[in-house]
Design an enzyme around this catalytic site. Sequence first.
Site, PDB file in Angstrom:
ATOM      1  NE  ARG A  85     109.586  50.131  50.047  1.00  0.00           N
ATOM      2  CZ  ARG A  85     108.389  50.312  50.579  1.00  0.00           C
ATOM      3  NH1 ARG A  85     107.294  49.932  49.926  1.00  0.00           N
ATOM      4  NH2 ARG A  85     108.252  50.891  51.761  1.00  0.00           N
ATOM      5  CG  ASP A  86     106.226  53.810  50.034  1.00  0.00           C
ATOM      6  OD1 ASP A  86     105.266  53.779  49.253  1.00  0.00           O
ATOM      7  OD2 ASP A  86     106.096  53.627  51.261  1.00  0.00           O
ATOM      8  CG  HIS A 100     103.772  51.406  45.800  1.00  0.00           C
ATOM      9  ND1 HIS A 100     103.374  50.152  45.445  1.00  0.00           N
ATOM     10  CD2 HIS A 100     104.372  51.281  47.023  1.00  0.00           C
ATOM     11  CE1 HIS A 100     103.699  49.290  46.405  1.00  0.00           C
ATOM     12  NE2 HIS A 100     104.314  49.948  47.367  1.00  0.00           N
ATOM     13  CB  SER A 137     100.775  50.412  55.189  1.00  0.00           C
ATOM     14  OG  SER A 137     101.692  49.665  55.919  1.00  0.00           O
ATOM     15  CG  HIS A 186     107.169  53.620  56.236  1.00  0.00           C
ATOM     16  ND1 HIS A 186     108.172  53.620  55.301  1.00  0.00           N
ATOM     17  CD2 HIS A 186     106.010  53.634  55.536  1.00  0.00           C
ATOM     18  CE1 HIS A 186     107.644  53.628  54.080  1.00  0.00           C
ATOM     19  NE2 HIS A 186     106.336  53.642  54.196  1.00  0.00           N
ATOM     20  CG  HIS A 228     102.241  56.234  53.549  1.00  0.00           C
ATOM     21  ND1 HIS A 228     102.526  56.393  52.225  1.00  0.00           N
ATOM     22  CD2 HIS A 228     102.874  55.096  53.938  1.00  0.00           C
ATOM     23  CE1 HIS A 228     103.283  55.384  51.808  1.00  0.00           C
ATOM     24  NE2 HIS A 228     103.512  54.583  52.827  1.00  0.00           N
ATOM     25  CE1 TYR A 274     100.494  47.760  52.560  1.00  0.00           C
ATOM     26  CE2 TYR A 274     100.069  47.379  50.230  1.00  0.00           C
ATOM     27  CZ  TYR A 274     100.925  47.361  51.317  1.00  0.00           C
ATOM     28  OH  TYR A 274     102.207  46.926  51.143  1.00  0.00           O
TER      29      TYR A 274
END
Lengths: 300, 351
Positions: B26-27, B30, B180, B207, B209, B298
Site C-alpha cells: 500500500r504505502d 507510492h 506521514s 506508522h 516514515h 506529506y
Amino acid sequence: MRCAIVGSGNIGTDLMVKLMRAPGLELGAVVGIDPDSEGLRTAREAGLETSHEGADWLLAHADDFDVVFEATSAWVMRRNAPRYEEAGLRVVDLTPAKLGPLVVPPVNGHEHRGAQNVNLITCGGQATVPMVAAVNAVCPVPYAEIVSSVSSRSAGPGTRQNIDEFTKTTSDALVTVGGAARGKAIMVLNPADPPILMRNTVFCALPDGYDEAAVTASVTEMVARVAEYVPGYRLKNEPVFEREHYRAPGGDVGARVVILLEVEGAGDWFPPYAGNLDIMTASAVRVGTAMAEHRAGAPA
Amino acid sequence: MTDTAVTPEAPEAPERAFRLTDSTLRDGSHAVYHQFTADHVRSVVGALDRAGVPVIEVSHGDGLGGSSFNYGFSHTPDTDLVRIAVETAQRARIACLFVPGIGVKDDLRQVADIGAKVARIATHCTEADIAEQHVALAKELGMEAVGFLMMSHMIPPAELVEQAKRMESYGADCVYVVDSAGAMTMDGFKARVGAVKAAVDVQVGVHAHNNLSLAVANSLAALGEGADQIDGCTTGLGAGAGNCPTEVLVATCDRSGIETGVDTFTMMDAAQDVVRPIHPQMGVIDRDGLTLGYAGVYGSFLLHARRASERYGVDVRDILVELGRRGMVGGQEDMIIDVALQLKREGAVAR
C-alpha cells in the site's frame, strides 16, 4: 418572485444576504429549526419573517411563496421535496440530494428555467463543471477529474457527514452536465490557519488531435462567464498541457490539460476564504433570477 | 520443522508485544508509481505470510479509489490485487486503506466482499469527523476498523487526543498516530502516543516514515509508551525516503527480546529476495527525502514533485519547502503543479 430560504446555517445565511439585494427576487422568509440560531437571529435583525418550525411552517404559508431555496441537507431535502411539489412550490436545491435536474448556470441554466425542482450539485461542481464543459465544447473529453480543496472552517457538519454524496454527485455532474464520458471528484479539507481560499483543479484527458489554443480560449471565455456572478472566480495560471502517457479510465491518452482555479468569496456572510459557500449561493441567485425572468416572459 | 501429525496441538506461541502490519503493498505503491501487478502481490503476500506477518495492507497508495490523474493511475485495479492477496494469504489478514473524499463507500463494500478484514480509514489529523460514516460502515461489514490520523506531527498531543477520541466514538478498534511526513523525533512520538494511549480504551498504533532516519527508533519509542500496533514496509518500500523497514524492526525486536511473532531470517529473506528486486535503491535518504522530514511535507508528494521539477524546470526542494509553508495536506497533489508554476513565474531555476 416571492422566495423563502429553508435552512439557516452558513449557506442559508449567505444566500439571505445575496437574495436581499437581487432584483426580481423578493425574499419573504427564512426558516430554520433552532430559534436561537445565528442565522435566524440575523434574518430577524434584517427585518425578515422567520420561523423555527422548518418546512412545516413554510408549507402552511405556501400560497405566499413561489420558490423555496433549500439549504438544509440531502436527507432533509429528500423528505421535503414531495411536499413542496404538492404545495405547488418550485425549488432551488442547494443540497446534494440530486432530485431535480443538475444545473450550472453558464452551462445549462437556460434548459431548466421552467423546472419545478433544480439541483445545484455541490460547490465543487459549480466551480469545475463549467471548465469541463468548456474543454468539451472544443474537443471530446473521455475522462475528467477534479480536486476541490476547501478550508476546514468553511465545511460544516453537513458537508463532513456527506462527503460521499459530495464526491458522487460532483462526479455525476462532470458527465451529465460537463459532457465528459467519465468523471471522478476528490474533496480535501485543509485546516491551515489563516484559512486557504477555495481551490479547484480540473484535469481533462485529451484525445489526439486536440487544439491547445482552442481549449485555452474556450476555458478563458468560460472563466469570464462564471466571474460575472462569482467575481472571485479566477485562473491561477493559464491552462497547462502536460504530455505523457496516461492510462485514464475510458482509454489511454497522450496528454491532459490542467486547469488551476481559485475562488475568493464575496465576503457576504462568511469571510472571503469560503469561496465554496459563495459560489453555491451566487449560483442559486443566478438560477432564481433566470426563473423569475422566464416566468415574466422576458427574453433569455 | 514440526510434524503436526505427531504434535496435534502446537505449543502455545509466546505472546506478541504488538501487532505488526506490513504496508509494502500500500504505502510502497507510492514508490512504484502505483504499478504493482498481480505477480508482485502474489509473491510479496506469500513471502510475508510465510514469515508470520499477521496483517498485510494492499491498496493504491492513496487508498481505495486512489487511481487518478492526481495521484497516478493504478496498473491493476485494487479489487484484483486485494482478491489475489486474500487468496494467497494462509494466515495473514488483509487490510485496505480508505481515505474519505477520495474513495466512496462502495469501494469498502467491494473489498469486504472479497475478504479484506481490516479497514484503515485515514483522515488528516484534524478532520476525524469525515470518517464517521466510513468507520461505521466498516463495522457493519464485519471488518476491524482503524482510524488513521495522518500528518500527526502538525498538531500538539492534546489536540490529537481529541481527534483520537472521535475516532473511538465512531467505533474504531484502533487509533493510529501517523507520521506521514516522517517529521517526528522520538520525543514527538512518545508525547503523542502516550497522550492518546491514556485517553482512549481502544488500541493505539503507529506508522513511521524514515525521512529523518528515525522510523525504527520512533516505533520502539512508541512501543515503550504502550503502542499496540506498529506498521512497517519491507525494505522500507514506501512514500518519501520510505517507511519503518519491517525486516529491520523485526530483527531489532528479536535482539531486544521483544516478541513480534515474525521469524527474523524468513523476514530478511522476504526483504532481500522478494521486495528488494522491485525497487533496489529503496532505503537511501537523499536530499529530497530528507527535505520532506525537515520541512514536514506529506511523503507521497515526493515523486510528483520530481516530475513537476523536470517538467517546469524548478528545484524539487523549493517545491517541497513551499508546499510545507502553505500547509498543504495529504491529497493535495494538484498543488504541486500549482507551486511549480508559481516558482517558474517567479523565475526560480532548477538546481
